[in-house]
Design a protein around this motif. Structure first.
Motif, PDB file in Angstrom:
ATOM      1  N   UNK A  34      16.958   8.972  -8.148  1.00  0.00           N
ATOM      2  CA  UNK A  34      17.954   9.344  -8.856  1.00  0.00           C
ATOM      3  C   UNK A  34      18.989   7.711  -8.357  1.00  0.00           C
ATOM      4  N   UNK A  35      20.409   7.782  -9.237  1.00  0.00           N
ATOM      5  CA  UNK A  35      21.575   6.372  -8.436  1.00  0.00           C
ATOM      6  C   UNK A  35      21.109   6.314  -7.267  1.00  0.00           C
ATOM      7  N   UNK A  36      21.833   7.499  -7.162  1.00  0.00           N
ATOM      8  CA  UNK A  36      22.161   7.612  -5.641  1.00  0.00           C
ATOM      9  C   UNK A  36      20.818   6.906  -4.285  1.00  0.00           C
ATOM     10  N   UNK A  37      19.328   6.995  -4.894  1.00  0.00           N
ATOM     11  CA  UNK A  37      18.683   6.946  -4.375  1.00  0.00           C
ATOM     12  C   UNK A  37      18.694   4.881  -4.360  1.00  0.00           C
ATOM     13  N   UNK A  38      18.915   4.219  -5.637  1.00  0.00           N
ATOM     14  CA  UNK A  38      18.896   3.233  -6.100  1.00  0.00           C
ATOM     15  C   UNK A  38      20.212   2.611  -5.244  1.00  0.00           C
ATOM     16  N   UNK A  39      21.237   3.409  -4.910  1.00  0.00           N
ATOM     17  CA  UNK A  39      22.460   2.946  -4.024  1.00  0.00           C
ATOM     18  C   UNK A  39      22.076   2.560  -2.768  1.00  0.00           C
ATOM     19  N   UNK A  40      20.622   3.063  -2.239  1.00  0.00           N
ATOM     20  CA  UNK A  40      20.402   3.249  -1.048  1.00  0.00           C
ATOM     21  C   UNK A  40      19.566   1.964  -0.648  1.00  0.00           C
ATOM     22  N   UNK A 100      11.763  -1.623  -3.447  1.00  0.00           N
ATOM     23  CA  UNK A 100      12.280  -0.515  -1.632  1.00  0.00           C
ATOM     24  C   UNK A 100      12.362   1.081  -2.556  1.00  0.00           C
ATOM     25  N   UNK A 101      12.563   1.060  -3.860  1.00  0.00           N
ATOM     26  CA  UNK A 101      12.180   2.696  -4.013  1.00  0.00           C
ATOM     27  C   UNK A 101      10.506   3.527  -5.438  1.00  0.00           C
ATOM     28  N   UNK A 102      10.056   2.237  -5.248  1.00  0.00           N
ATOM     29  CA  UNK A 102       9.066   3.211  -6.380  1.00  0.00           C
ATOM     30  C   UNK A 102       9.482   3.234  -7.716  1.00  0.00           C
ATOM     31  N   UNK A 103      10.920   2.930  -7.823  1.00  0.00           N
ATOM     32  CA  UNK A 103      10.877   3.479  -9.071  1.00  0.00           C
ATOM     33  C   UNK A 103      10.756   2.527 -10.074  1.00  0.00           C
ATOM     34  N   UNK A 104       9.938   2.184 -11.513  1.00  0.00           N
ATOM     35  CA  UNK A 104       9.948   1.363 -11.948  1.00  0.00           C
ATOM     36  C   UNK A 104       8.400   0.761 -12.289  1.00  0.00           C
ATOM     37  N   UNK A 145      14.864  -2.850  -6.266  1.00  0.00           N
ATOM     38  CA  UNK A 145      14.763  -2.310  -6.252  1.00  0.00           C
ATOM     39  C   UNK A 145      13.368  -1.534  -6.304  1.00  0.00           C
ATOM     40  N   UNK A 146      12.660  -1.495  -7.131  1.00  0.00           N
ATOM     41  CA  UNK A 146      11.206  -1.610  -7.786  1.00  0.00           C
ATOM     42  C   UNK A 146      10.236  -1.407  -6.473  1.00  0.00           C
TER      43      UNK A 146
END
Ligand code: FES
Length: 56
Positions: A14-20, A35-39, A32-33
Motif C-alpha cells: 500500500x501507499x503507506x508501505x511505500x512511505x515507510x 525495500x518492499x518487494x513491490x514491483x 522501493x522495490x
C-alpha cells in the motif's frame, strides 16, 4: 490520496508501505522495490510506484 490504497496487488503493498520505505531512506523506484518487494513480480505497478514517489 488514501494511505491504504493498494499500489502493488501482487505483493499487497500500500501507499503507506511505500512511505515507510521512503522514511527508511528509499529514494528511487528501485530502492522501493528492494525495500518492499513491490514491483518485483509482474511489474505492472512500477509506474504507479514512481507516481507515488513523486507525490510524497
Ligand atoms: S502489481 Fe506489483 S508486481 Fe504485480
Amino acid at each position: 490520496m488514501s494511505c491504504n490504497r493498494v499500489i502493488c496487488p501482487c505483493q499487497g503493498i500500500e501507499i503507506e508501505d511505500i512511505k515507510k520505505a521512503v522514511d527508511a531512506g528509499a529514494e528511487t523506484v528501485d530502492d522501493v522495490m528492494e525495500a518492499t518487494g513491490a514491483g518485483t513480480i509482474c511489474g505492472a505497478c512500477i509506474d504507479e510506484i514512481a507516481e507515488v514517489l513523486e507525490e510524497l
